[in-house]
Design a protein around this motif. Structure first.
Motif, PDB file in Angstrom:
ATOM      1  N   THR A 115       0.807  -1.187  -0.221  1.00 18.30           N
ATOM      2  CA  THR A 115      -0.050  -0.101   0.123  1.00 18.30           C
ATOM      3  C   THR A 115       0.887   1.182  -0.079  1.00 18.30           C
ATOM      4  O   THR A 115       0.218   2.436  -0.433  1.00 18.30           O
ATOM      5  CB  THR A 115      -0.806  -0.099   1.099  1.00 18.30           C
ATOM      6  OG1 THR A 115      -0.181  -0.133   2.304  1.00 18.30           O
ATOM      7  CG2 THR A 115      -1.986  -1.148   1.163  1.00 18.30           C
ATOM      8  N   ASN A 561      -6.343  -7.581   3.947  1.00 20.03           N
ATOM      9  CA  ASN A 561      -6.545  -7.579   2.655  1.00 20.03           C
ATOM     10  C   ASN A 561      -8.064  -8.179   2.485  1.00 20.03           C
ATOM     11  O   ASN A 561      -8.305  -9.627   2.930  1.00 20.03           O
ATOM     12  CB  ASN A 561      -5.656  -8.240   2.143  1.00 20.03           C
ATOM     13  CG  ASN A 561      -5.945  -8.724   0.374  1.00 20.03           C
ATOM     14  OD1 ASN A 561      -6.959  -8.483  -0.061  1.00 20.03           O
ATOM     15  ND2 ASN A 561      -4.814  -8.866  -0.186  1.00 20.03           N
ATOM     16  N   ARG A 565      -8.903  -6.765  -3.215  1.00 25.40           N
ATOM     17  CA  ARG A 565      -9.505  -5.435  -3.767  1.00 25.40           C
ATOM     18  C   ARG A 565      -9.135  -4.324  -2.840  1.00 25.40           C
ATOM     19  O   ARG A 565      -8.619  -3.229  -3.218  1.00 25.40           O
ATOM     20  CB  ARG A 565     -11.190  -5.607  -3.935  1.00 25.40           C
ATOM     21  CG  ARG A 565     -11.378  -6.552  -5.344  1.00 25.40           C
ATOM     22  CD  ARG A 565     -12.645  -6.353  -5.423  1.00 25.40           C
ATOM     23  NE  ARG A 565     -13.692  -6.987  -4.431  1.00 25.40           N
ATOM     24  CZ  ARG A 565     -14.842  -6.630  -4.325  1.00 25.40           C
ATOM     25  NH1 ARG A 565     -15.352  -5.787  -5.188  1.00 25.40           N
ATOM     26  NH2 ARG A 565     -15.651  -7.109  -3.330  1.00 25.40           N
ATOM     27  N   TYR A 566      -9.473  -4.399  -1.549  1.00 20.98           N
ATOM     28  CA  TYR A 566      -9.119  -3.434  -0.693  1.00 20.98           C
ATOM     29  C   TYR A 566      -8.032  -3.742   0.551  1.00 20.98           C
ATOM     30  O   TYR A 566      -8.265  -4.979   1.163  1.00 20.98           O
ATOM     31  CB  TYR A 566     -10.649  -3.271  -0.123  1.00 20.98           C
ATOM     32  CG  TYR A 566     -11.676  -3.186  -0.988  1.00 20.98           C
ATOM     33  CD1 TYR A 566     -11.681  -1.712  -1.748  1.00 20.98           C
ATOM     34  CD2 TYR A 566     -12.707  -4.007  -1.022  1.00 20.98           C
ATOM     35  CE1 TYR A 566     -12.718  -1.639  -2.638  1.00 20.98           C
ATOM     36  CE2 TYR A 566     -13.809  -3.505  -1.918  1.00 20.98           C
ATOM     37  CZ  TYR A 566     -13.707  -2.574  -2.833  1.00 20.98           C
ATOM     38  OH  TYR A 566     -14.866  -2.305  -3.703  1.00 20.98           O
ATOM     39  N   TRP A 596      -6.790   0.409  -3.216  1.00 17.38           N
ATOM     40  CA  TRP A 596      -7.900  -0.223  -3.809  1.00 17.38           C
ATOM     41  C   TRP A 596      -7.099  -0.677  -5.294  1.00 17.38           C
ATOM     42  O   TRP A 596      -6.834   0.133  -6.205  1.00 17.38           O
ATOM     43  CB  TRP A 596      -9.001   1.029  -4.285  1.00 17.38           C
ATOM     44  CG  TRP A 596     -10.158   0.521  -5.020  1.00 17.38           C
ATOM     45  CD1 TRP A 596     -10.641  -0.679  -5.078  1.00 17.38           C
ATOM     46  CD2 TRP A 596     -10.948   1.328  -5.919  1.00 17.38           C
ATOM     47  NE1 TRP A 596     -11.642  -0.818  -5.990  1.00 17.38           N
ATOM     48  CE2 TRP A 596     -11.780   0.261  -6.461  1.00 17.38           C
ATOM     49  CE3 TRP A 596     -10.872   2.779  -6.077  1.00 17.38           C
ATOM     50  CZ2 TRP A 596     -12.908   1.002  -7.518  1.00 17.38           C
ATOM     51  CZ3 TRP A 596     -11.908   3.278  -7.239  1.00 17.38           C
ATOM     52  CH2 TRP A 596     -12.834   2.210  -7.622  1.00 17.38           C
ATOM     53  N   ARG A 597      -7.406  -2.196  -5.366  1.00 17.42           N
ATOM     54  CA  ARG A 597      -6.851  -2.662  -6.692  1.00 17.42           C
ATOM     55  C   ARG A 597      -8.015  -2.537  -7.713  1.00 17.42           C
ATOM     56  O   ARG A 597      -8.933  -3.761  -7.720  1.00 17.42           O
ATOM     57  CB  ARG A 597      -6.546  -4.089  -6.368  1.00 17.42           C
ATOM     58  CG  ARG A 597      -4.926  -4.216  -5.500  1.00 17.42           C
ATOM     59  CD  ARG A 597      -4.685  -5.516  -5.425  1.00 17.42           C
ATOM     60  NE  ARG A 597      -3.960  -5.770  -6.707  1.00 17.42           N
ATOM     61  CZ  ARG A 597      -3.719  -7.304  -7.199  1.00 17.42           C
ATOM     62  NH1 ARG A 597      -3.636  -8.074  -6.283  1.00 17.42           N
ATOM     63  NH2 ARG A 597      -3.271  -7.383  -8.501  1.00 17.42           N
ATOM     64  N   VAL A 598      -8.072  -1.558  -8.336  1.00 21.74           N
ATOM     65  CA  VAL A 598      -9.226  -1.435  -9.340  1.00 21.74           C
ATOM     66  C   VAL A 598      -9.161  -2.532 -10.291  1.00 21.74           C
ATOM     67  O   VAL A 598     -10.440  -2.978 -10.979  1.00 21.74           O
ATOM     68  CB  VAL A 598      -9.147  -0.146 -10.177  1.00 21.74           C
ATOM     69  CG1 VAL A 598     -10.175   0.248 -10.703  1.00 21.74           C
ATOM     70  CG2 VAL A 598      -8.893   1.108  -8.963  1.00 21.74           C
ATOM     71  N   GLU A 601     -11.586  -5.290  -9.771  1.00 19.83           N
ATOM     72  CA  GLU A 601     -13.317  -4.995  -9.858  1.00 19.83           C
ATOM     73  C   GLU A 601     -13.556  -5.682 -11.238  1.00 19.83           C
ATOM     74  O   GLU A 601     -13.031  -5.835 -12.112  1.00 19.83           O
ATOM     75  CB  GLU A 601     -13.507  -3.557  -9.824  1.00 19.83           C
ATOM     76  CG  GLU A 601     -12.841  -2.902  -8.489  1.00 19.83           C
ATOM     77  CD  GLU A 601     -13.655  -3.326  -7.430  1.00 19.83           C
ATOM     78  OE1 GLU A 601     -14.942  -3.895  -7.493  1.00 19.83           O
ATOM     79  OE2 GLU A 601     -13.348  -3.043  -6.237  1.00 19.83           O
ATOM     80  N   LYS A 614      -3.940   0.200  -9.539  1.00 21.14           N
ATOM     81  CA  LYS A 614      -4.077   0.145  -8.065  1.00 21.14           C
ATOM     82  C   LYS A 614      -4.093   1.808  -7.517  1.00 21.14           C
ATOM     83  O   LYS A 614      -3.234   2.733  -8.043  1.00 21.14           O
ATOM     84  CB  LYS A 614      -3.023  -0.377  -7.329  1.00 21.14           C
ATOM     85  CG  LYS A 614      -2.974  -0.479  -5.722  1.00 21.14           C
ATOM     86  CD  LYS A 614      -1.808  -0.836  -5.097  1.00 21.14           C
ATOM     87  CE  LYS A 614      -1.331  -2.260  -5.285  1.00 21.14           C
ATOM     88  NZ  LYS A 614      -0.160  -2.540  -4.621  1.00 21.14           N
ATOM     89  N   ARG A 616      -3.332   4.510  -4.394  1.00 21.10           N
ATOM     90  CA  ARG A 616      -3.060   4.328  -3.067  1.00 21.10           C
ATOM     91  C   ARG A 616      -3.000   5.701  -2.485  1.00 21.10           C
ATOM     92  O   ARG A 616      -3.107   6.650  -2.978  1.00 21.10           O
ATOM     93  CB  ARG A 616      -1.662   3.986  -3.337  1.00 21.10           C
ATOM     94  CG  ARG A 616      -1.192   2.661  -3.743  1.00 21.10           C
ATOM     95  CD  ARG A 616       0.455   2.470  -3.804  1.00 21.10           C
ATOM     96  NE  ARG A 616       0.935   3.046  -4.615  1.00 21.10           N
ATOM     97  CZ  ARG A 616       1.829   4.228  -4.511  1.00 21.10           C
ATOM     98  NH1 ARG A 616       1.816   4.688  -3.268  1.00 21.10           N
ATOM     99  NH2 ARG A 616       2.330   4.765  -5.357  1.00 21.10           N
TER     100      ARG A 616
END
Length: 692
Positions: A115, A561, A565-566, A596-598, A601, A614, A616
């Motif tokens: 992160t 985690n 994703r978050y 946030w690991r976009v 999604e 991502k 941060r």
């Protein structure tokens, strides 16, 4: 019936005792077909193995049906069954960098779970160029890291700044080598890391923002560089050598006047003043080029490096032993660097629940530098082209009386007649024990330190060159320092459903001390005897200093985690430093980061050309205790008086002295495209520093 049983038994025996054959082949890289050197080829279920040679070839005994494991750094590991005497293999590039393990403070993490702002420099990156010290390996390879060469001499001072200037008390990052902290502070001509062999390094991790560095507390205000050295691996003992010879030269000389141009200028000056003409300058066209002083003090210089290592091990114990040597002449005369290094790394699994190991290195170095402190290069640029570097009889050239009224010494003589060199000895040792308490709960204990010894030797001879007169002078300086660290921390990891939790908590105590002694004399009887006692006793000078500090720390970190994703990382560290008074001794340094690991999604998961995306967000607070030992109290300084040695306050006490604190806010977006072949990192940063 008996005949049938005998026949079946014989067939079974022949099948079980499959004869050994020699399996050989070539291992290449699938992307370009190039052979791979040093690929580990191991017989599965055994410690038997070999490594491919320089042509990518291997050979080892095996039976049909056995499985060979092919592994290589940066490639996907393959397991293939032996079907015949020839087995050629193409290894694929490991493009799944998101699952690489990255070293972070007091542990490791998957790259995809980070992160904070962290950048990696691999062994492959380091080997792309020739470097003599670790800090040089960062130059141009890590965004936001500025490397400045303070000295042109080999092994000379290098300054590293991570994301600019953060403190009034030095801006060098903290280096952590296999768990042992090494101060990055340098003086103008000395690199704190020149004793470490870059060939021993397998990876560098640069922790840039406070959310990543806060776990190191008071020593991390300028960032942290984590250095991991090579270790042994399971397989047949492997002996490897790497070396090179290189030639160095100055890329360009500065434009300067030759003798004809200087004579023309001199004549024009004399015409304006109405006096001062010189007969030898009557016709400048008949003159030669004169002395090019840059070409006199700069040279084409060679350097060579050699590294020999032995590594291997079985499932229980792995080892690596290496030795290195580098010899570098500087492109400026009067400068050189020489270093010997040795390293032993051992890891042993004593029981299912206990693993122990140790890393140790020893280095000796000698650094010669007669150019930096005495303005040799500046003098070479100012000295006149009419002055010869050496006279026909071999004596040093010098300026004759002139109407300009300016006199410079001979820079070549300055560089070659002075003696100025440092000898250093450094040992770095760290031992650890990893204990598996229960599945998912590990405890680790480490004890280690760094131990340095340094000696400086200086001598300048008595010399008269025209108007320039130099008195003989000698000096010796001896210093030693040591740093020790004892840490204990536990780590708990647990996955449940879509949730993943990693919790770490620990304690660390650190202690550092150093001392310095100097002595000098002038008026030596002889230029060829440089011992201090040969100098004039009446000119004797001496001095000494020593200091120490201690830090006790408690720290913890939580990584959470959800569904890949978050991500959340939160750390806190409390440092108590002897630098400050008892009322202000403790500092608290928290940090938090979200990611946030976009890419994971649903609206992006099917977009194949995007490997990762991502967002941060991080904040952290770090401190700086470099106010000087006992800075909150009053110290005394000695001075010579008519009545003997006297003392006066060296500083005024300040019991309110507190930590320097640096907080940083970091927003970043990481984007990886086309199987991670293209990566973008777009950070924004705000770093205010406060002084309590």
């Amino acid at each position: 019936m008996a005949v049938l049983c005998l026949t079946l038994f014989t067939a079974f025996t022949l099948s079980a005792a499959e004869p050994k054959i020699t399996v050989s082949g070539t291992v290449t890289l699938q992307s370009d077909g190039e052979p791979l050197t040093g690929v580990s080829v191991r017989l599965k279920g055994t410690s038997q193995g070999v490594a491919t040679d320089i042509d990518g070839k291997y050979s080892l005994p095996a039976s049909k049906g056995d499985v060979l494991i092919f592994s290589y750094i940066g490639c996907t590991t393959q397991e293939l069954e032996v079907t015949g005497p020839t087995l050629n293999v193409e290894l694929k590039d490991d493009i799944q960098k998101l699952d690489d393990v990255v070293v972070v403070g007091y542990g490791t993490m998957k790259r995809s779970d980070i992160t904070g702002s962290v950048v990696s420099v691999s062994e492959k990156d380091i080997k792309k160029t020739i470097v003599t010290s670790v800090d040089q390996a960062l130059q141009g390879r890590a965004a936001g890291v500025q490397v400045t060469q303070n000295s042109g001499a080999p092994g000379g001072g290098i300054s590293v700044a991570i994301r600019g200037t953060n403190s009034l008390n030095g801006n060098e990052p903290l280096y952590v080598i296999d768990g042992i902290a090494v101060e990055g502070q340098t003086n103008g001509n000395t690199s704190a890391l020149s004793s470490i062999n870059p060939s021993d390094i397998v990876s560098l991790e640069v922790l840039k923002d406070a959310s990543a560095t806060a776990i190191y507390g008071s020593r991390a205000s300028n960032g942290v560089v984590l250095i991991t050295t090579k270790r042994g691996s399971v397989g047949k003992t492997k002996i490897s050598y790497e070396g090179y010879y290189a030639s160095q030269r100055i890329p360009k000389f500065l434009d300067s006047m030759n003798l004809r141009e200087y004579a023309k200028l001199y004549n024009e000056r004399a015409d304006i003043l109405g006096w001062g003409k010189r007969e030898e300058f009557a016709d400048p066209s008949v003159l030669g080029d004169g002395t090019n002083w840059q070409k006199e003090i700069f040279q084409n210089a060679g350097m060579h490096s050699h590294q020999l290592s032995v590594s291997g091990g079985n499932d229980a114990t792995q080892f690596l032993i290496s030795g290195g040597y580098i010899d570098q002449d500087g492109i400026a005369v009067g400068s050189a660097f020489e270093r010997f290094t040795a390293r032993i790394n051992v890891d042993t699994k004593v029981a299912k629940w206990l693993k122990v190991g140790a890393q140790s290195s020893l280095s000796t170095s000698k650094r010669t530098n007669t150019i930096d402190d005495y303005n040799v290069i500046e003098t070479a640029l100012r000295q006149l082209p009419e002055v010869p570097a050496k006279n026909p009889d071999g004596s040093w050239g010098y300026q004759e009386d002139n109407t300009l009224g300016t006199y410079y010494t001979n820079p070549l003589a300055d560089a070659l007649t002075r003696e100025n060199y440092w000898k250093g000895l450094q040992a770095v040792v760290n031992a650890y024990a990893d204990i598996t308490v229960i599945p998912g709960l590990n405890a680790r204990i480490e004890y280690g330190g760094t131990f340095d010894r340094n000696n400086r030797y200086f001598f300048q001879p008595a010399m008269t060159l025209g108007q320039f007169k130099q008195q003989s002078r000698g000096q010796r300086e001896s210093s030693n320092s040591q740093f020790t660290s004892f840490k204990q921390y536990v780590t708990y990891m647990k996955d449940f459903g879509k949730h993943s939790l990693n919790v770490m908590a620990g304690h660390e105590s650190q202690e550092s001390s150093w001392e310095n002694l100097t002595a000098g004399r002038s008026g030596y009887l002889f230029n060829n005897v440089h011992d201090i006692e040969v100098g004039d006793l009446k000119t004797a000078t001496n001095g000494s200093s020593r200091s120490s500090y201690a830090i006790e720390s408690y720290y913890g970190r939580v990584n959470y985690n959800f569904d890949n994703r978050y991500l959340l990382t939160a750390t806190v560290r409390a440092d108590g430093s002897s630098t400050f008074s008892p009322d202000n001794r403790w500092g608290w340094f928290p940090s938090a980061a979200l990611a946030w690991r976009v890419k994971n999604e649903s609206f992006l998961s099917s977009v194949n050309w995007i490997s990762d995306a991502k967002l941060r967000l991080g904040w952290g607070l770090v401190g700086n205790q470099n106010a000087g030992s006992y800075a909150y109290g009053s110290t005394m300084t000695s001075v010579a008086t008519a009545w003997g040695t006297g003392f006066y306050p060296g500083n005024y006490s300040n019991s309110d002295l507190k930590w320097e604190e640096t907080s940083s806010y970091n927003i970043g977006f990481d984007l990886a495209l086309f199987n991670n072949r293209v990566e973008f990192m777009m950070p924004t940063l705000r770093t205010p520093t406060t002084f309590s």
